[in-house]
Design a protein around this motif. Structure first.
Motif, short mmCIF file in Angstrom:
data_model
loop_
_atom_site.label_atom_id
_atom_site.label_comp_id
_atom_site.label_asym_id
_atom_site.label_seq_id
_atom_site.Cartn_x
_atom_site.Cartn_y
_atom_site.Cartn_z
N LYS A 124 2.66 1.53 -3.41
CA LYS A 124 1.66 2.08 -4.42
C LYS A 124 1.28 3.47 -4.27
CE LYS A 124 -3.24 1.40 -5.15
NZ LYS A 124 -3.92 1.28 -6.34
N ARG A 125 0.95 4.04 -3.22
CA ARG A 125 0.72 5.09 -3.10
C ARG A 125 1.76 6.27 -3.48
NH1 ARG A 125 -4.27 5.61 1.14
NH2 ARG A 125 -4.83 7.37 -0.35
N THR A 126 3.06 5.82 -2.95
CA THR A 126 4.17 6.67 -3.33
C THR A 126 4.36 6.72 -4.70
OG1 THR A 126 5.22 6.02 -1.14
CG2 THR A 126 6.70 6.91 -2.85
N SER A 132 2.18 8.99 -6.70
CA SER A 132 2.32 10.45 -6.45
C SER A 132 3.51 10.94 -7.56
CB SER A 132 2.52 10.95 -5.21
OG SER A 132 3.56 10.34 -4.60
N MET A 171 0.90 -1.18 0.07
CA MET A 171 0.21 -0.01 0.00
C MET A 171 0.83 1.35 0.02
SD MET A 171 -1.39 2.76 1.97
CE MET A 171 -1.48 2.27 3.71
N ILE A 172 1.88 1.14 0.88
CA ILE A 172 2.85 2.44 1.05
C ILE A 172 3.42 2.79 -0.41
CG2 ILE A 172 4.86 3.52 2.01
CD1 ILE A 172 3.91 1.89 4.37
N ILE A 215 7.30 13.27 0.51
CA ILE A 215 6.36 12.30 -0.38
C ILE A 215 5.56 11.54 0.64
CG2 ILE A 215 5.86 10.89 -2.27
CD1 ILE A 215 8.17 12.02 -3.61
N THR A 216 6.43 10.64 1.37
CA THR A 216 5.97 9.62 2.24
C THR A 216 6.61 9.74 3.56
OG1 THR A 216 5.36 8.09 0.52
CG2 THR A 216 5.71 7.04 2.35
N SER A 217 5.94 9.62 4.63
CA SER A 217 6.90 9.29 6.03
C SER A 217 6.17 8.15 6.49
CB SER A 217 6.68 10.63 6.52
OG SER A 217 6.85 10.52 8.07
#
Lengths: 300, 243
Positions: free
Chosen positions: B85-87, B90, B82-83, B197-199
């Motif tokens: 994919k979302r990263t 974006s 999931m992480i 972007i992601t954390s």
């Protein structure tokens, strides 16, 4: 049917509900310009939150938490087990999160929701790493018997902010938890005192019936869209604005977790600081709501 | 504050990085990324026709499959998928090829700490190798906070699990080399590459520790961006010689 022009003149020709379905982002942006959301909430306010303890009578601890329409039912069952060799005086907690088809039209039987294992793992990480429960309190006889707490959380209605509601219901269930009284029978095994019916047997844990909860974690999910930060999104908001930030703080303002899985909007330091400030406010609100629920139960 | 790390690195030192592209010939794009002993292989197939059932057909869809080194697929793998994919959603330009699916398969070859950042870096390189249109690269680092408050970069598995009280995986856009004047690309007074972007964090740390991690992470992402730039430019000149 011509394309709508940039100023959204179509809004005068189309009904509000149709406009909301056809152009969801423009519908929301019209509201955000006035610093309000379609359900009349200001941007930083969470939905109405309620907690009901003791929802499941047969479980050792249970709670029903609602944030807006999102509803989660958490229940804890305790079982005696032998502790592992590496940690002979610690109990164990197993956390599972279920999204049955009742919660949302997207979830169908036989095809588990994509969000379910992710929320389950995040919950488990948050609860175990926050140190809310000292596993040593779950021990009965060192090396021989300890409690295994099975925490199951069922989503009954999925309307955004699933992790927040699930964490709140888990915390409420643990605060309602009453450890059953047990005693040693003749074979040296631990049994529930009520089953034996022998009131002359010495209960092993007569004094310790409630778990001590230290540094309870509370969370807030926010959605970022351009320069706006919307606290506690509904499912509709989460689906149109895809940048979601979840901040978990404990009662001493330590950061337990900050999750931002991707998203179109990049988070700069100011946005993160705003999210953390909103979460701090929310932690105080939730602490009050939980305390009221607990004191309400004690009066009964 | 001098820190003793098992492999003799300093606080801000990353492990040796190695990256190679186009290693799998059936896949449309592939890359292998290693940071010290952590090694991840990524393969990209796509764009393929059609999107999955609940996805928006007006955009391209990204599907991630995470294969652990051993064991069955469980909740941690689903979370990583999931992480990732979302990263990657974006980072990729989704409007170029609507109603298509791009599959990214990540295979863990060895896990010695900082697994998710290595996977994100490998996946980005594989997407570049496949020629998927992207806005910028995603550069991922791992920062660990020790009990006494100092922050180390790129921990090994031993450091991540036992010695440190918390860690954070941070993903930033890559550094920008631009012909435009210095101030024009700033957003809210900060350069674009400072945006997160992601954390993903794990373990308890204070809020100030987190912001300190962000600073360290940004500095490390600049170094990683330079490495990526050199690597990509070098490989593109190599392949032009061959062709």
């Amino acid at each position: 049917m011509g394309l709508p022009n940039a100023s959204g003149d179509l809004s005068t020709e189309v009904e509000v509900d149709a406009f909301r379905r056809l152009f969801p982002l423009r519908f929301y942006e019209k509201h955000l310009l006035e610093s309000i959301r379609p359900d009349a909430r200001p941007l930083g306010r969470a939905r109405e939150t309620t907690i009901a303890l003791g929802a499941v009578a047969s479980a050792n601890g249970s709670a029903l938490a609602k944030i807006g329409s999102t509803t989660m039912l958490a229940a804890i069952k305790m079982e005696v087990m032998t502790p592992s060799l590496e940690t002979p005086d610690e109990g164990c907690i197993a956390i599972d999160f279920h999204m049955p088809p009742i919660c949302s039209p997207i979830v169908r039987p036989g095809r588990p929701a994509e969000a379910a294992p992710v929320v389950a793992k995040q919950l488990s990480d948050t609860i175990l790493s926050s140190g809310m429960i000292n596993l040593k309190e779950l021990s009965l006889v060192s090396g021989k018997a300890a409690w295994m707490a099975y925490l199951d959380i069922y989503c009954l209605d999925a309307d955004g902010a699933l992790f927040d509601t699930a964490l709140l219901s888990a915390v409420a269930a643990f605060s309602h938890l009453e450890i059953p009284v047990v005693s040693l029978n003749d074979d040296g095994k631990i049994v529930l005192s009520e089953e034996q019916g022998l009131s002359d047997r010495e209960p092993v844990n007569k004094e310790k019936r409630k778990i001590n909860l230290s540094s309870v974690p509370f969370s807030l999910t926010c959605v970022l869209h351009k320069n706006y930060i919307l606290a506690d999104p509904t499912a509709e908001e989460e689906s149109i604005m895809d940048t979601i930030v979840t901040v978990v703080l404990d009662s001493s303002s330590q950061l337990v977790s900050l999750q931002k899985p991707g998203g179109t909007v990049l988070a700069y330091t100011s946005a993160i600081q705003d999210c953390i400030a909103l979460t701090r406010q929310r932690v105080k609100e939730l602490q009050k709501i939980l305390e009221e629920a607990i004191s309400g139960m004690e009066v009964d | 504050m001098e820190v003793d790390r098992e492999d003799g690195r300093s606080q801000n030192q990353l492990r040796p990085l190695a990256c190679s592209r186009n290693i799998l010939h059936r896949a449309h794009g592939s890359a292998s990324w290693s940071q010290g002993d952590t090694k991840v292989l990524a393969a990209v197939y796509g764009p393929k026709a059609g999107t999955k059932k609940n996805e928006n057909p007006e955009k391209a869809c990204i599907e991630v499959i995470w294969k652990p080194k051993t064991g069955q697929i469980g909740k941690p793998e689903k979370e990583y998928e999931m992480i990732l994919k979302r990263t990657l959603e974006s980072v990729c330009i989704l409007t170029v090829n609507p109603n298509t699916t791009t599959s990214i398969i990540v295979q863990v070859v060895n896990d010695d700490g900082a697994l998710l950042p290595s996977a994100i870096n490998a996946a980005c390189m594989a997407l570049v190798d496949a020629g998927i249109p992207m806005k910028h690269l995603a550069v991922a680092v791992c920062c660990c906070v020790a009990k006494s408050g100092y922050v180390i970069l790129d921990p090994t598995k031993l450091e991540e699990q036992q010695k440190m009280k918390a860690f954070a995986y941070l993903v930033f856009p890559n550094s920008v080399h631009s012909v435009l004047p210095e101030g024009s690309l700033r957003v809210e007074g900060e350069p674009i590459e400072n945006g997160i972007i992601t954390s993903v964090t794990h373990g308890i740390m204070s809020v100030d520790d987190y912001f300190y991690c962000l600073e360290r992470g940004r500095a490390a992402s600049v170094k990683l961006s330079d490495f990526l730039r050199r690597n990509l430019q070098q490989q593109s000149t190599d392949s032009s010689k061959a062709g």
